[in-house]
Motif scaffolding. Sequence first.
Motif, PDB file in Angstrom:
ATOM      1  N   THR A 187       1.199  -1.587   0.241  1.00 51.37           N
ATOM      2  CA  THR A 187       0.350   0.003   0.144  1.00 51.37           C
ATOM      3  C   THR A 187       0.835   0.918   0.095  1.00 51.37           C
ATOM      4  OG1 THR A 187      -1.671  -0.904   0.835  1.00 51.37           O
ATOM      5  CG2 THR A 187      -1.779   1.198   1.190  1.00 51.37           C
ATOM      6  N   ALA A 188       1.891   1.559   0.231  1.00 53.74           N
ATOM      7  CA  ALA A 188       2.752   2.125   0.139  1.00 53.74           C
ATOM      8  C   ALA A 188       3.511   2.577  -0.337  1.00 53.74           C
ATOM      9  CB  ALA A 188       4.173   2.420   2.062  1.00 53.74           C
ATOM     10  N   ALA A 189       4.065   1.056  -0.954  1.00 51.22           N
ATOM     11  CA  ALA A 189       5.105   1.337  -2.552  1.00 51.22           C
ATOM     12  C   ALA A 189       3.451   2.613  -3.424  1.00 51.22           C
ATOM     13  CB  ALA A 189       4.378   0.531  -3.254  1.00 51.22           C
ATOM     14  N   ALA A 190       2.377   1.497  -3.931  1.00 52.57           N
ATOM     15  CA  ALA A 190       0.812   2.209  -4.342  1.00 52.57           C
ATOM     16  C   ALA A 190       1.188   3.816  -4.093  1.00 52.57           C
ATOM     17  CB  ALA A 190      -0.019   1.432  -4.216  1.00 52.57           C
ATOM     18  N   PHE A 191       1.017   3.813  -2.705  1.00 46.85           N
ATOM     19  CA  PHE A 191       0.343   5.232  -2.850  1.00 46.85           C
ATOM     20  C   PHE A 191       1.754   6.771  -2.813  1.00 46.85           C
ATOM     21  CE2 PHE A 191       1.056   8.713   0.602  1.00 46.85           C
ATOM     22  CZ  PHE A 191      -0.176  10.058   0.592  1.00 46.85           C
ATOM     23  N   ALA A 192       3.105   6.122  -2.722  1.00 47.47           N
ATOM     24  CA  ALA A 192       4.156   6.459  -3.485  1.00 47.47           C
ATOM     25  C   ALA A 192       4.128   7.042  -4.501  1.00 47.47           C
ATOM     26  CB  ALA A 192       5.157   6.181  -2.504  1.00 47.47           C
ATOM     27  N   ALA A 193       3.690   6.019  -5.477  1.00 47.79           N
ATOM     28  CA  ALA A 193       3.376   6.499  -6.733  1.00 47.79           C
ATOM     29  C   ALA A 193       2.172   8.058  -7.258  1.00 47.79           C
ATOM     30  CB  ALA A 193       3.122   5.273  -7.525  1.00 47.79           C
ATOM     31  N   LEU A 194       1.485   8.099  -5.886  1.00 48.69           N
ATOM     32  CA  LEU A 194       0.528   9.489  -6.770  1.00 48.69           C
ATOM     33  C   LEU A 194       1.313  10.620  -6.212  1.00 48.69           C
ATOM     34  CD1 LEU A 194      -2.796   7.328  -3.995  1.00 48.69           C
ATOM     35  CD2 LEU A 194      -2.562   7.327  -7.213  1.00 48.69           C
ATOM     36  N   LEU A 195       2.490  10.358  -5.759  1.00 48.23           N
ATOM     37  CA  LEU A 195       2.904  11.529  -5.204  1.00 48.23           C
ATOM     38  C   LEU A 195       3.777  11.901  -6.719  1.00 48.23           C
ATOM     39  CD1 LEU A 195       4.285  10.995  -1.690  1.00 48.23           C
ATOM     40  CD2 LEU A 195       2.114  12.182  -2.661  1.00 48.23           C
ATOM     41  N   SER A 196       3.703  13.300  -6.675  1.00 57.63           N
ATOM     42  CA  SER A 196       4.315  13.726  -7.809  1.00 57.63           C
ATOM     43  C   SER A 196       5.768  13.859  -8.079  1.00 57.63           C
ATOM     44  CB  SER A 196       3.132  15.671  -8.125  1.00 57.63           C
ATOM     45  OG  SER A 196       4.419  16.167  -8.986  1.00 57.63           O
ATOM     46  N   ALA A 197       6.378  14.030  -8.325  1.00 54.42           N
ATOM     47  CA  ALA A 197       7.660  14.024  -8.943  1.00 54.42           C
ATOM     48  C   ALA A 197       8.397  15.252  -8.706  1.00 54.42           C
ATOM     49  CB  ALA A 197       8.365  12.711  -9.654  1.00 54.42           C
ATOM     50  N   GLU A 198       7.388  16.605  -9.154  1.00 53.94           N
ATOM     51  CA  GLU A 198       7.647  17.435 -10.215  1.00 53.94           C
ATOM     52  C   GLU A 198       8.367  18.543  -8.882  1.00 53.94           C
ATOM     53  OE1 GLU A 198       4.615  18.988 -12.715  1.00 53.94           O
ATOM     54  OE2 GLU A 198       5.137  17.093 -13.877  1.00 53.94           O
ATOM     55  N   ARG A 199       7.823  18.265  -7.526  1.00 54.85           N
ATOM     56  CA  ARG A 199       8.106  19.230  -6.524  1.00 54.85           C
ATOM     57  C   ARG A 199       8.209  18.600  -4.940  1.00 54.85           C
ATOM     58  NH1 ARG A 199       3.603  21.848  -3.745  1.00 54.85           N
ATOM     59  NH2 ARG A 199       1.615  21.206  -4.661  1.00 54.85           N
ATOM     60  N   PRO A 200       8.521  18.527  -3.942  1.00 53.83           N
ATOM     61  CA  PRO A 200       8.734  18.151  -2.754  1.00 53.83           C
ATOM     62  C   PRO A 200       6.911  18.872  -2.030  1.00 53.83           C
ATOM     63  CG  PRO A 200      10.111  19.989  -3.106  1.00 53.83           C
ATOM     64  CD  PRO A 200       9.823  20.564  -3.609  1.00 53.83           C
ATOM     65  N   LEU A 201       6.373  17.449  -2.033  1.00 54.24           N
ATOM     66  CA  LEU A 201       4.923  17.659  -0.899  1.00 54.24           C
ATOM     67  C   LEU A 201       4.713  17.646   0.532  1.00 54.24           C
ATOM     68  CD1 LEU A 201       3.351  14.946  -3.443  1.00 54.24           C
ATOM     69  CD2 LEU A 201       2.935  17.249  -3.982  1.00 54.24           C
ATOM     70  N   GLN A 202       3.797  18.562   0.805  1.00 51.92           N
ATOM     71  CA  GLN A 202       3.580  17.855   1.958  1.00 51.92           C
ATOM     72  C   GLN A 202       2.569  17.369   2.064  1.00 51.92           C
ATOM     73  OE1 GLN A 202       4.840  19.755   4.762  1.00 51.92           O
ATOM     74  NE2 GLN A 202       6.229  21.004   4.265  1.00 51.92           N
ATOM     75  N   VAL A 203       2.956  15.954   3.674  1.00 47.78           N
ATOM     76  CA  VAL A 203       2.230  14.889   3.027  1.00 47.78           C
ATOM     77  C   VAL A 203       1.370  15.073   5.197  1.00 47.78           C
ATOM     78  CG1 VAL A 203       1.542  12.416   2.671  1.00 47.78           C
ATOM     79  CG2 VAL A 203       3.266  13.881   1.030  1.00 47.78           C
ATOM     80  N   LEU A 204       0.330  13.972   4.446  1.00 49.84           N
ATOM     81  CA  LEU A 204      -0.254  14.152   5.921  1.00 49.84           C
ATOM     82  C   LEU A 204      -0.971  13.380   6.272  1.00 49.84           C
ATOM     83  CD1 LEU A 204      -1.038  14.958   9.157  1.00 49.84           C
ATOM     84  CD2 LEU A 204      -3.191  16.290   7.997  1.00 49.84           C
ATOM     85  N   ASP A 205      -1.001  11.950   7.013  1.00 49.02           N
ATOM     86  CA  ASP A 205      -1.653  10.927   7.746  1.00 49.02           C
ATOM     87  C   ASP A 205      -2.692  11.205   8.494  1.00 49.02           C
ATOM     88  OD1 ASP A 205      -2.087   7.993   8.127  1.00 49.02           O
ATOM     89  OD2 ASP A 205      -0.285   7.400   8.251  1.00 49.02           O
ATOM     90  N   ILE A 206      -3.401  11.380   8.980  1.00 50.66           N
ATOM     91  CA  ILE A 206      -4.366  11.244  10.386  1.00 50.66           C
ATOM     92  C   ILE A 206      -4.705   9.915  10.585  1.00 50.66           C
ATOM     93  CG2 ILE A 206      -5.101  13.684   9.203  1.00 50.66           C
ATOM     94  CD1 ILE A 206      -7.899  12.786   8.315  1.00 50.66           C
ATOM     95  N   GLY A 207      -5.121   9.969  11.916  1.00 49.30           N
ATOM     96  CA  GLY A 207      -4.861   8.764  12.234  1.00 49.30           C
ATOM     97  C   GLY A 207      -3.980   7.475  11.865  1.00 49.30           C
TER      98      GLY A 207
END
Length: 251
Positions: free
Chosen positions: A107-127
Motif C-alpha cells: 500500500t505504501a508503494a502504491a501511495f508513493a506512486a501517486l505523489l508527484s515527482a515534480e516538487r516536494p510535497l507536504q503529506v499528512l497521515d490522519i490516524g
Amino acid sequence: MPPALKALVAQIAGWLIAYLLGRAGVLPPGLWPLLIAQALGATLGAALLRSARWWLPIHLAFTPLAVIALRIDLAPAWYLAAFTLLALIYWSSFRTQVPLYLSNRKTAAAFAALLSAERPLQVLDIGSGTGSLLRVLARLRPDCHFTGIESAPAPWALGWLLGRGIANLDWCRGDFFARSWRGQDVVYAFLSPVPMSAVWQKASREMPAGSMLVSNSFAIPGQEPERIIEVDDRRGTRLLVYRIKPAKARN
C-alpha cells in the motif's frame, strides 16, 4: 445510537434469545449451549443494529471468555492490566468508531506512486497508527515532508520510537480534526466509514484546491473518486483518490 449503547443492547438481546431457547427446550442441557446461544444472539443483534464489523467478533467471544476467566479464578490485577493495555491501544475507538488499521508495504508503494515527482510535497497521515506507511514514504521521498497524527498512546509511542532519526517525518499525538490541514498537498486516511463525511468537509474547507485526499478502502458518501488504485495485496486494498475542488466549483 452510540456504539457503547449498541453493544449493551446486543448483549441483552443475546441473553434474551438464550433464555427463550432454554425455556423452549431447544438447547441441550448444560452451561455451554446456553453461552454459545447467547454469543450468537448478541452477534446477530449487533449485526442488525449495524454495528461496525469489528464489534462482531467481540460479541461472539465476550460472554464465553468472561465465564472462562471466572472459572480459572484470575487475580484482579490481570483484568486491570488487560483493560489498561486495550485502552492504550484503542483509546477512543469506542467513540470515534475508528479501529487500529495498519498500512502494509504494498500500500505504501502504491501511495508513493501517486505523489508527484515534480516538487516536494507536504503529506499528512490522519490516524497514522504506528507510522507503518510514513516511515516507508519518508525514506522513498526524502524531498517531501511527512506528518503523522495518532491519538492512541501505545501506537503513537511505538511510532515515535521507530521513527526517531527520520529528518523529514514529524510525529504528533492528538485529534486530527483539531489540527489544521492547511498547506497539505496530500492527506491520507485509513479510518472507517463513520468519519468520512466529516473528513471530506474538513479537507474541502482547509486544503488548497488541486490537493489530494486519499482514502484507504472507505469511500466518501456522495463523492466520486477521481480514480481508484487496486493494490495487489492479500486484503485487496483499494486507494480512493479524491481531488479538492476550487471554492467556486464547490458552491
